[in-house]
Write an enzyme that holds these catalytic residues in place. Structure first.
Site, mmCIF file in Angstrom:
data_model
loop_
_atom_site.group_PDB
_atom_site.id
_atom_site.type_symbol
_atom_site.label_atom_id
_atom_site.label_comp_id
_atom_site.label_asym_id
_atom_site.label_seq_id
_atom_site.Cartn_x
_atom_site.Cartn_y
_atom_site.Cartn_z
ATOM 1 N N ALA A 65 75.426 101.844 34.098
ATOM 2 C CA ALA A 65 76.367 102.708 33.383
ATOM 3 C C ALA A 65 75.953 102.711 31.912
ATOM 4 C CB ALA A 65 77.781 102.161 33.541
ATOM 5 N N GLY A 110 75.191 99.968 37.643
ATOM 6 C CA GLY A 110 75.580 101.209 38.317
ATOM 7 C C GLY A 110 74.417 101.881 39.036
ATOM 8 N N GLU A 113 74.119 100.148 42.280
ATOM 9 C CA GLU A 113 75.271 100.614 43.071
ATOM 10 C C GLU A 113 75.049 102.041 43.582
ATOM 11 O OE1 GLU A 113 77.814 99.434 39.718
ATOM 12 O OE2 GLU A 113 79.128 98.540 41.205
ATOM 13 N N GLU A 133 75.778 92.830 35.260
ATOM 14 C CA GLU A 133 77.042 93.007 34.524
ATOM 15 C C GLU A 133 77.539 91.708 33.902
ATOM 16 O OE1 GLU A 133 76.356 94.388 37.408
ATOM 17 O OE2 GLU A 133 77.002 96.473 37.407
HETATM 18 N N1 DAK Z 1 73.057 102.119 28.892
HETATM 19 C C1 DAK Z 1 72.655 102.777 27.783
HETATM 20 N N2 DAK Z 1 71.415 102.748 27.295
HETATM 21 C C2 DAK Z 1 70.511 102.017 27.967
HETATM 22 C C3 DAK Z 1 70.833 101.295 29.120
HETATM 23 C C4 DAK Z 1 72.182 101.369 29.608
HETATM 24 N N3 DAK Z 1 72.593 100.767 30.701
HETATM 25 N N4 DAK Z 1 69.730 100.656 29.548
HETATM 26 C C5 DAK Z 1 68.764 100.982 28.685
HETATM 27 N N5 DAK Z 1 69.225 101.792 27.729
HETATM 28 C C6 DAK Z 1 68.492 102.353 26.597
HETATM 29 C C7 DAK Z 1 68.138 101.283 25.590
HETATM 30 O O1 DAK Z 1 69.242 101.026 24.758
HETATM 31 C C8 DAK Z 1 66.985 101.928 24.859
HETATM 32 O O2 DAK Z 1 67.485 102.879 23.965
HETATM 33 P P1 DAK Z 1 66.829 103.050 22.473
HETATM 34 O O3 DAK Z 1 66.937 101.715 21.841
HETATM 35 O O4 DAK Z 1 65.394 103.464 22.743
HETATM 36 O O5 DAK Z 1 67.669 104.111 21.841
HETATM 37 C C9 DAK Z 1 66.278 102.691 25.976
HETATM 38 O O6 DAK Z 1 67.227 102.856 27.027
HETATM 39 C C10 DAK Z 1 65.083 101.949 26.530
HETATM 40 O O7 DAK Z 1 65.510 100.650 26.888
HETATM 41 P P2 DAK Z 1 64.733 99.324 26.437
HETATM 42 O O8 DAK Z 1 64.058 99.519 25.132
HETATM 43 O O9 DAK Z 1 65.697 98.199 26.529
HETATM 44 O O10 DAK Z 1 63.632 99.226 27.587
HETATM 45 P P3 DAK Z 1 62.916 97.911 28.135
HETATM 46 O O11 DAK Z 1 61.839 98.398 29.046
HETATM 47 O O12 DAK Z 1 62.577 96.977 27.034
HETATM 48 O O13 DAK Z 1 64.047 97.177 29.023
HETATM 49 C C11 DAK Z 1 65.804 97.114 30.680
HETATM 50 C C12 DAK Z 1 64.500 97.802 30.178
HETATM 51 C C13 DAK Z 1 66.329 97.930 31.841
HETATM 52 C C14 DAK Z 1 65.470 95.699 31.180
HETATM 53 C C15 DAK Z 1 66.825 97.017 29.507
HETATM 54 O O14 DAK Z 1 66.944 98.323 28.930
HETATM 55 C C16 DAK Z 1 68.189 96.569 29.946
HETATM 56 O O15 DAK Z 1 68.422 95.381 30.164
HETATM 57 N N6 DAK Z 1 69.128 97.522 30.037
HETATM 58 C C17 DAK Z 1 70.511 97.243 30.361
HETATM 59 C C18 DAK Z 1 70.628 96.997 31.817
HETATM 60 C C19 DAK Z 1 72.040 96.656 32.182
HETATM 61 O O16 DAK Z 1 72.660 95.723 31.655
HETATM 62 N N7 DAK Z 1 72.582 97.461 33.101
HETATM 63 C C20 DAK Z 1 73.925 97.268 33.528
HETATM 64 C C21 DAK Z 1 74.795 98.137 32.691
HETATM 65 S S1 DAK Z 1 76.489 97.767 32.953
HETATM 66 C C22 DAK Z 1 82.821 99.931 36.062
HETATM 67 C C23 DAK Z 1 81.912 100.816 36.494
HETATM 68 C C24 DAK Z 1 80.604 100.552 36.314
HETATM 69 C C25 DAK Z 1 80.192 99.446 35.637
HETATM 70 C C26 DAK Z 1 81.103 98.528 35.202
HETATM 71 C C27 DAK Z 1 82.443 98.740 35.414
HETATM 72 N N8 DAK Z 1 84.180 100.163 36.366
HETATM 73 C C28 DAK Z 1 84.364 101.309 37.264
HETATM 74 C C29 DAK Z 1 85.183 99.299 35.984
HETATM 75 C C30 DAK Z 1 78.803 99.291 35.495
HETATM 76 C C31 DAK Z 1 78.302 98.607 34.510
HETATM 77 C C32 DAK Z 1 76.886 98.662 34.288
HETATM 78 O O17 DAK Z 1 76.118 99.280 34.967
#
Ligand code: DAK
Length: 261
Positions: A65, A110, A113, A133
């Site tokens: 997300a 997400g 998921e 998460e």
């Molecule tokens: N959201 C927004 N931007 C994201 C992102 C994300 N999830 N993942 C990556 N980006 C963006 C980065 O901020 C970066 O943007 P700039 O800095 O260039 O502007 C760009 O994409 C490239 O990312 P990286 O520079 O970090 O790329 P790397 O290759 O170094 O790393 C990575 C890739 C995938 C390992 C890293 O980006 C990362 O750890 N990303 C976050 C992954 C993550 O934590 N995903 C889970 C998100 S939380 C709910 C519903 C849904 C959810 C929760 C509750 N309810 C219904 C209650 C779901 C939650 C999630 O999914």
């Protein structure tokens, strides 16, 4: 509706949808959910479609997300974002046609998921899966805590959910989270070949098999068997009769009801 994030292409009844927001690793934002709702509704109105393939552009399938959008939300906005997302995932999972995830890269949060809401997952050997998460002080919100134990087993699911670790495509295969791993350049050809194979089968039978397998998991074995018997019957004097006749007559089936009766 014109889409900014979803790119679609269609051939032989197979609709390929590519999430295209590569600068944000295809993170799921409100616009994605709006476009996806529209797409799901339009797919549901098109009985001639036989399969849907979903993939991501760039190095991610979906990195989760959109954290940048979520971080500024207040409680009411967060709740609305959550409800809208859950409804989208549910209607996506309940599409009648088979849906195949071509997981090209990161499938996190997400994104994992979303892949799990598909019927079959084929992964590139470069893909990585995870429910990170907990790193953000969150839990999955699109049924990840429910689908992951069902698809990968409780121990594997809890390993992923509690550590937030990313796992390789091979590990995901071993857990049963994906059904096949292929080289990156073979991902789309393999997935399209799979979609074409499914598209060549009895379309009503394919839809019913999907519905029954999912319904049985939710309702239990006995209820599932009752549903199966009912649906089995509806294919007689219909597509099933044509399929069986074609077998006996040593010809290819013609999957239209008119020809079957
Ligand atoms: N959201 C927004 N931007 C994201 C992102 C994300 N999830 N993942 C990556 N980006 C963006 C980065 O901020 C970066 O943007 P700039 O800095 O260039 O502007 C760009 O994409 C490239 O990312 P990286 O520079 O970090 O790329 P790397 O290759 O170094 O790393 C990575 C890739 C995938 C390992 C890293 O980006 C990362 O750890 N990303 C976050 C992954 C993550 O934590 N995903 C889970 C998100 S939380 C709910 C519903 C849904 C959810 C929760 C509750 N309810 C219904 C209650 C779901 C939650 C999630 O999914």
């Amino acid at each position: 509706m014109d889409y900014q994030i979803l790119k679609t292409a269609e051939a032989d009844g197979i609709l390929t949808v590519t999430l295209s927001r590569p600068k944000a690793l295809n993170a799921l934002n409100s616009l994605f959910f709006k476009e996806m709702d529209d797409l799901i509704a339009s797919v549901a109105r098109r009985p001639e479609l036989k399969a849907l393939v979903i993939t991501g552009e760039g190095k991610a399938f979906v990195a989760g997300a959109d954290i940048a959008e979520m971080v500024g939300m207040n409680s009411a906005e967060g709740s609305a974002f959550s409800k809208a997302g859950q409804a989208t995932f549910n209607s996506f999972e309940n599409l009648e046609i088979p849906v195949i995830a071509a997981v090209n890269g990161f499938a996190l949060g997400g994104g994992c998921e979303l892949a799990m809401a598909c019927d079959i997952r084929i992964a590139s050997s470069a893909a990585k899966f995870g429910q990170p998460e907990v790193n953000l002080g969150l839990v999955p919100g699109y049924a990840g805590t429910q689908r992951l134990p069902r698809q990968a087993g409780l121990g594997n699911a809890l390993y992923m959910l509690l550590t937030g670790d990313l796992i390789s495509a091979e590990e995901a295969l071993r857990m049963g989270l994906v059904q096949k791993v292929v080289e990156p350049d073979q991902l789309m050809p393999e997935v399209i070949k799979l979609a074409q194979k499914i598209a060549s089968k009895g379309p009503k039978a394919v839809r019913k098999a999907k519905k029954l397998a999912r319904a049985g998991l939710l309702s239990g074995f006995e209820k599932g068997c009752d549903l199966e018997a009912g649906e089995f019957g509806t294919l007689f004097g219909n597509e099933g009769t044509e399929g069986m006749k074609a077998f006996l007559e040593k010809r290819k089936p013609n999957w239209t009801m008119e020809k079957a009766i």
